[in-house]
Write a protein that holds these residues in place. Structure first.
Motif, PDB file in Angstrom:
ATOM      1  N   PRO A 122       0.930  -1.149   0.260  1.00  0.00           N
ATOM      2  CA  PRO A 122      -0.023   0.128   0.313  1.00  0.00           C
ATOM      3  C   PRO A 122       0.989   1.129   0.092  1.00  0.00           C
ATOM      4  N   LEU A 123       2.044   1.545   0.707  1.00  0.00           N
ATOM      5  CA  LEU A 123       2.551   3.100   0.421  1.00  0.00           C
ATOM      6  C   LEU A 123       3.507   3.144  -0.379  1.00  0.00           C
ATOM      7  N   GLN A 124       4.060   1.390  -0.365  1.00  0.00           N
ATOM      8  CA  GLN A 124       4.812   2.201  -2.339  1.00  0.00           C
ATOM      9  C   GLN A 124       3.514   2.395  -3.235  1.00  0.00           C
ATOM     10  N   ALA A 125       2.379   1.747  -3.418  1.00  0.00           N
ATOM     11  CA  ALA A 125       1.688   2.651  -3.844  1.00  0.00           C
ATOM     12  C   ALA A 125       1.246   3.904  -4.536  1.00  0.00           C
ATOM     13  N   ILE A 126       1.210   4.262  -2.721  1.00  0.00           N
ATOM     14  CA  ILE A 126       0.980   5.643  -2.159  1.00  0.00           C
ATOM     15  C   ILE A 126       2.358   6.720  -2.716  1.00  0.00           C
ATOM     16  N   ALA A 127       3.616   6.104  -2.403  1.00  0.00           N
ATOM     17  CA  ALA A 127       4.555   6.602  -2.416  1.00  0.00           C
ATOM     18  C   ALA A 127       5.125   7.077  -4.441  1.00  0.00           C
ATOM     19  N   VAL A 174      -2.548   6.625  -5.753  1.00  0.00           N
ATOM     20  CA  VAL A 174      -2.418   6.582  -4.120  1.00  0.00           C
ATOM     21  C   VAL A 174      -3.918   5.624  -3.929  1.00  0.00           C
ATOM     22  N   LEU A 175      -4.801   6.192  -4.947  1.00  0.00           N
ATOM     23  CA  LEU A 175      -6.668   5.778  -4.411  1.00  0.00           C
ATOM     24  C   LEU A 175      -6.527   3.904  -3.729  1.00  0.00           C
ATOM     25  N   LEU A 176      -5.499   3.388  -5.162  1.00  0.00           N
ATOM     26  CA  LEU A 176      -5.089   1.822  -4.593  1.00  0.00           C
ATOM     27  C   LEU A 176      -4.249   1.771  -3.871  1.00  0.00           C
ATOM     28  N   GLY A 177      -3.453   2.061  -2.948  1.00  0.00           N
ATOM     29  CA  GLY A 177      -2.648   1.429  -2.090  1.00  0.00           C
ATOM     30  C   GLY A 177      -3.665   2.809  -0.500  1.00  0.00           C
ATOM     31  N   VAL A 178      -4.580   3.778  -0.921  1.00  0.00           N
ATOM     32  CA  VAL A 178      -5.299   3.471   0.708  1.00  0.00           C
ATOM     33  C   VAL A 178      -6.345   2.891   0.980  1.00  0.00           C
ATOM     34  N   ARG A 179      -6.716   2.356  -0.659  1.00  0.00           N
ATOM     35  CA  ARG A 179      -7.433   1.087  -0.275  1.00  0.00           C
ATOM     36  C   ARG A 179      -7.131  -0.263   0.331  1.00  0.00           C
ATOM     37  N   ASP A 180      -5.805  -0.763   0.384  1.00  0.00           N
ATOM     38  CA  ASP A 180      -5.517  -1.700   0.794  1.00  0.00           C
ATOM     39  C   ASP A 180      -4.438  -0.976   1.923  1.00  0.00           C
ATOM     40  N   LEU A 181      -4.402   0.157   2.697  1.00  0.00           N
ATOM     41  CA  LEU A 181      -4.231   0.149   4.285  1.00  0.00           C
ATOM     42  C   LEU A 181      -4.413  -1.198   4.947  1.00  0.00           C
ATOM     43  N   PRO A 182      -4.455  -1.064   5.537  1.00  0.00           N
ATOM     44  CA  PRO A 182      -5.319  -1.777   7.008  1.00  0.00           C
ATOM     45  C   PRO A 182      -6.123  -1.640   7.302  1.00  0.00           C
ATOM     46  N   ARG A 183      -7.206  -2.341   7.555  1.00  0.00           N
ATOM     47  CA  ARG A 183      -8.274  -1.696   7.707  1.00  0.00           C
ATOM     48  C   ARG A 183      -8.673  -1.362   9.231  1.00  0.00           C
ATOM     49  N   ALA A 184      -7.273  -1.992  10.250  1.00  0.00           N
ATOM     50  CA  ALA A 184      -7.458  -0.947  11.511  1.00  0.00           C
ATOM     51  C   ALA A 184      -7.234  -0.001  11.400  1.00  0.00           C
ATOM     52  N   MET A 185      -6.674   0.993  10.452  1.00  0.00           N
ATOM     53  CA  MET A 185      -5.558   2.067  10.636  1.00  0.00           C
ATOM     54  C   MET A 185      -6.129   2.893  10.897  1.00  0.00           C
ATOM     55  N   PRO A 186      -5.695   3.864  11.940  1.00  0.00           N
ATOM     56  CA  PRO A 186      -7.042   4.867  12.352  1.00  0.00           C
ATOM     57  C   PRO A 186      -7.212   6.070  11.115  1.00  0.00           C
ATOM     58  N   LEU A 187      -7.639   7.038  11.070  1.00  0.00           N
ATOM     59  CA  LEU A 187      -8.221   7.362   9.947  1.00  0.00           C
ATOM     60  C   LEU A 187      -8.300   6.789   8.687  1.00  0.00           C
ATOM     61  N   ARG A 188      -8.656   6.112   8.416  1.00  0.00           N
ATOM     62  CA  ARG A 188      -8.783   5.411   7.493  1.00  0.00           C
ATOM     63  C   ARG A 188      -9.916   5.588   6.589  1.00  0.00           C
ATOM     64  N   GLY A 189     -11.451   5.899   7.170  1.00  0.00           N
ATOM     65  CA  GLY A 189     -12.296   6.256   6.147  1.00  0.00           C
ATOM     66  C   GLY A 189     -12.379   7.313   5.675  1.00  0.00           C
ATOM     67  N   ALA A 190     -11.183   8.525   6.506  1.00  0.00           N
ATOM     68  CA  ALA A 190     -10.809   9.857   6.516  1.00  0.00           C
ATOM     69  C   ALA A 190     -10.121  10.337   5.159  1.00  0.00           C
ATOM     70  N   LEU A 191      -8.752   9.330   5.410  1.00  0.00           N
ATOM     71  CA  LEU A 191      -8.099   9.349   4.822  1.00  0.00           C
ATOM     72  C   LEU A 191      -8.886   8.311   2.904  1.00  0.00           C
ATOM     73  N   ARG A 192      -9.701   7.741   3.246  1.00  0.00           N
ATOM     74  CA  ARG A 192     -10.181   7.481   1.556  1.00  0.00           C
ATOM     75  C   ARG A 192     -11.340   9.191   1.197  1.00  0.00           C
ATOM     76  N   ALA A 193     -11.838   8.870   2.309  1.00  0.00           N
ATOM     77  CA  ALA A 193     -12.344  10.476   1.618  1.00  0.00           C
ATOM     78  C   ALA A 193     -12.021  11.371   0.971  1.00  0.00           C
ATOM     79  N   VAL A 194     -10.930  12.140   1.952  1.00  0.00           N
ATOM     80  CA  VAL A 194     -10.173  12.791   1.024  1.00  0.00           C
ATOM     81  C   VAL A 194      -9.169  12.588   0.235  1.00  0.00           C
ATOM     82  N   SER A 195      -8.822  11.136  -0.380  1.00  0.00           N
ATOM     83  CA  SER A 195      -7.970  11.492  -1.328  1.00  0.00           C
ATOM     84  C   SER A 195      -8.923  11.264  -2.524  1.00  0.00           C
TER      85      SER A 195
END
Length: 184
Positions: A3-8, A35-56
């Protein structure tokens, strides 16, 4: 790809330009797709994951008209602060990404990585606020600092994204269990 490789890699596309006929062949919407592909694959337990998806998603949608040179020129001709405001979703992404990954790293006991990502979030806030002070407050002496921060924050995201991509809290490969390691 982690995920972080895709975001980077997506942020690399956002940073680089390949101009041709007034257009950037490395279109920002393509970077946001990564970026969206990377955010999609981040761990579900990551804090602010929903907010990150929305802002992305908001940043990706906003990048489409901003890819058109005529739109950027019209914004800059009207007022430089409008061009800055149009990029707020992009800047907000860096803040939310930094906060979310700082929380994930800290929760996993990775204090150094947590601190690094908190610096990204703080840098993102600086990038959001400095132009407001320059354009709105007339503090033109901060113009160079704002320009440096605008370039530095995404560059740090790229470096940290690749550096931390293998960490479990960032969706990297899980550490092998003792049963998986042969004692040959």
């Amino acid at each position: 790809m982690r995920p972080l490789q895709a975001i980077a890699m997506g942020v690399v596309v956002l940073l680089l330009e390949a101009p041709a006929g007034g257009f950037d062949l490395l279109a920002d919407p393509l970077g946001w797709l990564l970026v969206l592909l990377g955010v999609r694959d981040l761990p579900r337990a990551m804090p602010l994951r929903g907010a990150l998806r929305a802002v992305s998603v908001v940043a990706a949608v906003a990048s489409v008209p901003l890819w058109l040179p005529v739109v950027v020129e019209a914004l800059e001709d009207a007022d430089e602060s409008l061009a800055w405001a149009a990029n707020l979703p992009r800047l907000g992404f860096f803040v939310v990404l930094g906060l979310g990954l700082a929380g994930a790293a800290t929760a996993a006991g990775d204090r150094v990585a947590g601190t690094c990502w908190r610096v990204v979030a703080g840098g993102g806030l600086v990038v959001v606020l400095l132009p407001a002070l320059v354009f709105g407050g007339g503090l033109n002496q901060l113009d160079d600092a704002a320009g440096a921060a605008v370039a530095l924050v995404p560059t740090v995201v790229v470096v940290l994204g690749f550096w931390h991509s293998g960490r479990r809290w960032a969706g990297g490969e899980p550490a092998p269990s003792p049963d998986d390691v042969s004692s040959g």
